[in-house]
Design an enzyme around this catalytic site. Structure first.
Site, PDB file in Angstrom:
ATOM      1  N   GLU A  38     -52.617  97.020  47.831  1.00 57.91           N
ATOM      2  CA  GLU A  38     -53.508  97.196  48.976  1.00 57.91           C
ATOM      3  C   GLU A  38     -54.421  98.373  48.616  1.00 57.91           C
ATOM      4  O   GLU A  38     -53.916  99.441  48.246  1.00 57.91           O
ATOM      5  CB  GLU A  38     -52.673  97.513  50.223  1.00 57.91           C
ATOM      6  CG  GLU A  38     -53.487  97.512  51.482  1.00 57.91           C
ATOM      7  CD  GLU A  38     -52.661  97.842  52.729  1.00 57.91           C
ATOM      8  OE1 GLU A  38     -53.265  98.276  53.712  1.00 57.91           O
ATOM      9  OE2 GLU A  38     -51.428  97.671  52.703  1.00 57.91           O
ATOM     10  N   ARG A 262     -37.348  98.791  44.718  1.00 64.63           N
ATOM     11  CA  ARG A 262     -38.382  99.817  44.588  1.00 64.63           C
ATOM     12  C   ARG A 262     -37.860 100.882  43.666  1.00 64.63           C
ATOM     13  O   ARG A 262     -36.683 101.214  43.697  1.00 64.63           O
ATOM     14  CB  ARG A 262     -38.584 100.486  45.945  1.00 64.63           C
ATOM     15  CG  ARG A 262     -39.685  99.973  46.753  1.00 64.63           C
ATOM     16  CD  ARG A 262     -39.857 100.884  47.959  1.00 64.63           C
ATOM     17  NE  ARG A 262     -41.185 101.477  47.906  1.00 64.63           N
ATOM     18  CZ  ARG A 262     -42.297 100.799  48.093  1.00 64.63           C
ATOM     19  NH1 ARG A 262     -42.279  99.524  48.318  1.00 64.63           N
ATOM     20  NH2 ARG A 262     -43.459 101.398  48.040  1.00 64.63           N
ATOM     21  N   LYS A 272     -47.923 105.919  49.049  1.00 68.88           N
ATOM     22  CA  LYS A 272     -49.333 106.295  49.193  1.00 68.88           C
ATOM     23  C   LYS A 272     -49.565 107.100  50.466  1.00 68.88           C
ATOM     24  O   LYS A 272     -50.363 108.024  50.483  1.00 68.88           O
ATOM     25  CB  LYS A 272     -50.200 105.023  49.219  1.00 68.88           C
ATOM     26  CG  LYS A 272     -50.432 104.437  47.854  1.00 68.88           C
ATOM     27  CD  LYS A 272     -51.294 103.192  47.937  1.00 68.88           C
ATOM     28  CE  LYS A 272     -50.447 102.005  48.331  1.00 68.88           C
ATOM     29  NZ  LYS A 272     -51.156 100.724  48.273  1.00 68.88           N
TER      30      LYS A 272
HETATM   31  P1  ATP Z   1     -46.841 102.373  49.214  1.00 67.36           P
HETATM   32  O1  ATP Z   1     -45.674 102.416  50.141  1.00 67.36           O
HETATM   33  O2  ATP Z   1     -46.893 103.479  48.255  1.00 67.36           O
HETATM   34  O3  ATP Z   1     -48.149 102.138  49.918  1.00 67.36           O
HETATM   35  P2  ATP Z   1     -46.860  99.616  48.763  1.00 67.36           P
HETATM   36  O4  ATP Z   1     -45.732  98.764  48.308  1.00 67.36           O
HETATM   37  O5  ATP Z   1     -47.283  99.526  50.176  1.00 67.36           O
HETATM   38  O6  ATP Z   1     -46.569 101.069  48.342  1.00 67.36           O
HETATM   39  P3  ATP Z   1     -48.925  98.098  47.619  1.00 67.36           P
HETATM   40  O7  ATP Z   1     -50.303  98.511  47.309  1.00 67.36           O
HETATM   41  O8  ATP Z   1     -48.712  97.133  48.710  1.00 67.36           O
HETATM   42  O9  ATP Z   1     -48.128  99.409  47.881  1.00 67.36           O
HETATM   43  O10 ATP Z   1     -48.140  97.636  46.307  1.00 67.36           O
HETATM   44  C1  ATP Z   1     -48.631  96.827  45.276  1.00 67.36           C
HETATM   45  C2  ATP Z   1     -47.453  96.333  44.499  1.00 67.36           C
HETATM   46  O11 ATP Z   1     -46.751  97.419  43.916  1.00 67.36           O
HETATM   47  C3  ATP Z   1     -46.486  95.591  45.384  1.00 67.36           C
HETATM   48  O12 ATP Z   1     -46.100  94.391  44.759  1.00 67.36           O
HETATM   49  C4  ATP Z   1     -45.340  96.542  45.529  1.00 67.36           C
HETATM   50  O13 ATP Z   1     -44.147  95.860  45.717  1.00 67.36           O
HETATM   51  C5  ATP Z   1     -45.377  97.322  44.213  1.00 67.36           C
HETATM   52  N1  ATP Z   1     -44.798  98.646  44.374  1.00 67.36           N
HETATM   53  C6  ATP Z   1     -45.226  99.640  45.168  1.00 67.36           C
HETATM   54  N2  ATP Z   1     -44.424 100.706  45.101  1.00 67.36           N
HETATM   55  C7  ATP Z   1     -43.442 100.391  44.226  1.00 67.36           C
HETATM   56  C8  ATP Z   1     -42.290 101.070  43.725  1.00 67.36           C
HETATM   57  N3  ATP Z   1     -41.992 102.313  44.122  1.00 67.36           N
HETATM   58  N4  ATP Z   1     -41.512 100.438  42.823  1.00 67.36           N
HETATM   59  C9  ATP Z   1     -41.816  99.205  42.419  1.00 67.36           C
HETATM   60  N5  ATP Z   1     -42.871  98.499  42.848  1.00 67.36           N
HETATM   61  C10 ATP Z   1     -43.683  99.070  43.743  1.00 67.36           C
HETATM   62 MG    MG Z   2     -48.342  98.788  51.546  1.00 61.93          MG
END
Ligand code: ATP
Ligand code: MG
Length: 558
Positions: A38, A262, A272
């Protein structure tokens, strides 16, 4: 990793699933993955894990990977983030097959919704968000079906078209799937598919005022792109039944959702939202602050893509949430920098000891050849000025040393790296008894590479010639937080920030560092790995300490 260990390394559980799908000839044996960020912040090391996993799987099985911006939420996404995400993925060493935006699918997604309505599988609900939440029930009590659920298909089609035609204000109506209000899975209780939001979107502008929810956008985007294996983190396990329900009811490409844990790193946060708070509240100096676990921070700090990829490979793919020791990341960084860093000398004490060579010809300056990197035959040589007045680290001299102190002490000998052996004859102190200078003799026939002195010395010290040394700013980084597991820590995570995560000092560097190059790794011998920071100006270099030379992390099995 050697070829042999690569071959014998067992498959992780996602590779096992993929290999089984290939064996069964599913989707003609194709492997198509996507990385779907995102665009609401900069990528962090958790994303690096996901990038390496998605691109790595496709590489391994002859498939392809899309970069897809999951930009269905109009209020948070910014073009700045889109640009930085693309730059970070490329920096990590990956190239996508297609650059996609979920917002490109607003048209097809709308058509999917119309199809569901036409099949009696979706309805427009006029309830307030509070009413919808209350009617959902709880995991132990079934939800309540409201009067809107039995609206006719015609009325639903008409209302949905008018929602799109901007007839209704924000929050007045939603489109919901008609699934099962009594399901034990809360995501099955008539999930919201569309909401009204009169907001400007970074790509579609004001074309839409209804936006699809995650569950309706994500899986359908996977299907539209023909993604075979849709990898996501564990919090999406309860979403899988609805992901599959849409595929079945819409009769679209059967993407397969697979969840993994994760990844979390000790002494830092990996979200983020939290990283944005650190930036906005000034706890760090931007997203690319070298203390941040962002990829832009890691890059500025001097971490290499090779080291990060190696790290992601070593941590594997877990099914349960886990906390990885930040020491393992530092180990990987050190291991790579050891291969590529140019060796230089810098005395990192702002108050070094002056060494005066009493028998060195007055005014003489020698240019001593020294290797840039003995591990890399092509790295070449450079010259370092040597003179009768040098600096060494204060910690490399002791007036009354304990046994086994192999550095400089009265009456003792040490070798100056790439130069001569010297003997300490006399110690000069100021009125407070502090050592200000040591007076030594150098052994002319002990010159490195031409040593005929026959002397054996235990210690080798780095040094700089006092007159030619360049004063540089050095930024030393320590852990951003002072507790290991921030998920376990109570209260506001910011109270655990380490007040000493950045210390700025001064060093005396050999003059070649005036021409240090951005992006080049340097080993300040006996000290650590450093890189030039973007804050440097002509004649005023600023160095980031990427990582120290040693630490206590033990490689498992070594
Ligand atoms: P955040 O909570 O930091 O915003 P998010 O999962 O909402 O993380 P996205 O931009 O939606 O962030 O993530 C893009 C991809 O990265 C998704 O497929 C997500 O599952 C993966 N991802 C994000 N954080 C992690 C993590 N800590 N470990 C493994 N994969 C991750
Ligand atoms: Mg997210």
């Amino acid at each position: 990793m050697t070829e042999e260990t690569k071959e014998t390394k067992s498959l992780h559980f996602i590779e096992e699933i993929v290999e089984e799908d290939i064996r069964n000839g599913k989707n003609g044996g194709a492997v198509y993955t996507r990385f779907p960020p995102e665009p609401n912040g900069y990528l962090h090391l958790g994303h690096a894990k996901s990038i390496c996993l998605n691109f790595g799987l496709a590489d391994k099985y002859g498939g392809q990977t899309n970069l897809r911006f999951d930009d269905t939420n109009p209020t948070t996404e910014e073009t700045e983030y889109v640009e930085s995400i693309m730059a970070d993925v490329r920096w990590l060493g990956f190239e996508w097959e297609c650059l996609c935006y979920a917002s490109d699918y607003f048209g097809p997604l709308y058509d999917f919704a119309v199809k569901l309505i036409g099949d009696g599988l979706a309805y427009v609900d006029d309830s307030t968000p509070e009413e919808i939440a209350a009617q959902k029930g709880t995991p132990t009590e079934p939800g309540v079906e409201n009067q809107y659920r039995s609206r006719s298909i015609e009325e639903n089609l008409d209302l949905f078209a008018r929602m799109k035609a901007r007839e209704f204000p924000d929050g007045t109506r939603v489109l919901r799937a008609k699934v099962d209000m009594a399901s034990p899975n809360m995501h099955f209780r008539d999930p919201v598919l569309y909401r009204i939001k009169h907001a400007h979107h970074h790509r579609t502008g004001n074309a839409w005022c209804i936006y699809p929810m995650y569950d309706f956008a994500h899986g359908q985007s996977d299907s539209i792109e023909g993604i075979t294996h849709s990898l996501c983190t564990l919090e999406f396990v309860p979403h899988r039944p609805i992901y599959e329900w849409f595929i079945e009811k819409l009769g679209i490409f059967p993407s397969r959702q697979i969840e993994f844990a994760r990844f979390n790193l000790s002494y830092t946060v990996m979200s983020k939202r939290k990283l944005l708070q650190l930036v906005n509240e000034g706890h760090v100096h931007g997203w690319d602050d070298p203390r941040m676990p962002t990829l832009s921070g890691a890059r500025r700090r001097g971490y290499t893509p090779e080291a990060i990829r190696d790290f992601c490979e070593r941590i594997g793919v877990a099914r349960r949430d886990n906390l990885i020791d930040i020491g393992l990341l530092e180990f990987c960084v050190r291991e790579h920098l050891n291969k590529i860093a140019t060796r230089v000398m810098a005395v990192c004490d702002p108050d070094p000891i002056r060494v005066v060579l009493t028998n060195y010809p007055e005014g003489q300056i020698e240019q001593l050849p020294t290797e840039n990197n003995a591990e890399l035959p092509d790295a070449g040589m450079r010259e370092m000025p040597f003179s009768g007045e040098l600096y060494i680290e204060r910690e490399d001299f002791m007036e009354a040393p304990p046994k086994k102190f192999f550095r400089l002490a009265p009456g003792g000998l040490v070798r100056l790296k790439s130069a001569y052996i010297i003997r300490c004859d006399e110690v000069v102190k100021d009125a407070d008894g502090k050592v200000t200078e040591v007076r030594c003799t150098y052994i002319p026939e002990s010159k490195s590479g031409h040593d005929t002195s026959g002397l054996k010395v235990q210690g080798t010290l780095h040094w700089v010639s006092a007159a030619q040394a360049v004063e540089v700013e050095v930024r030393n980084y320590d852990r951003l937080f002072s507790v290991e597991d921030l998920n376990d820590a109570e209260g506001d995570f910011k109270q655990y920030l380490n007040p000493e995560s950045l210390t700025i000092t001064k060093a005396f560097a050999e003059p070649s560092l005036l021409e240090a190059e951005a992006g080049q790794a340097y080993q300040f011998m006996r000290k650590g790995y450093y890189c030039l920071d973007t804050d440097s100006t002509t004649g005023k270099p600023v160095f980031n300490r990427t990582v120290t030379l040693k630490d206590g992390w033990k490689v498992p099995g070594k």
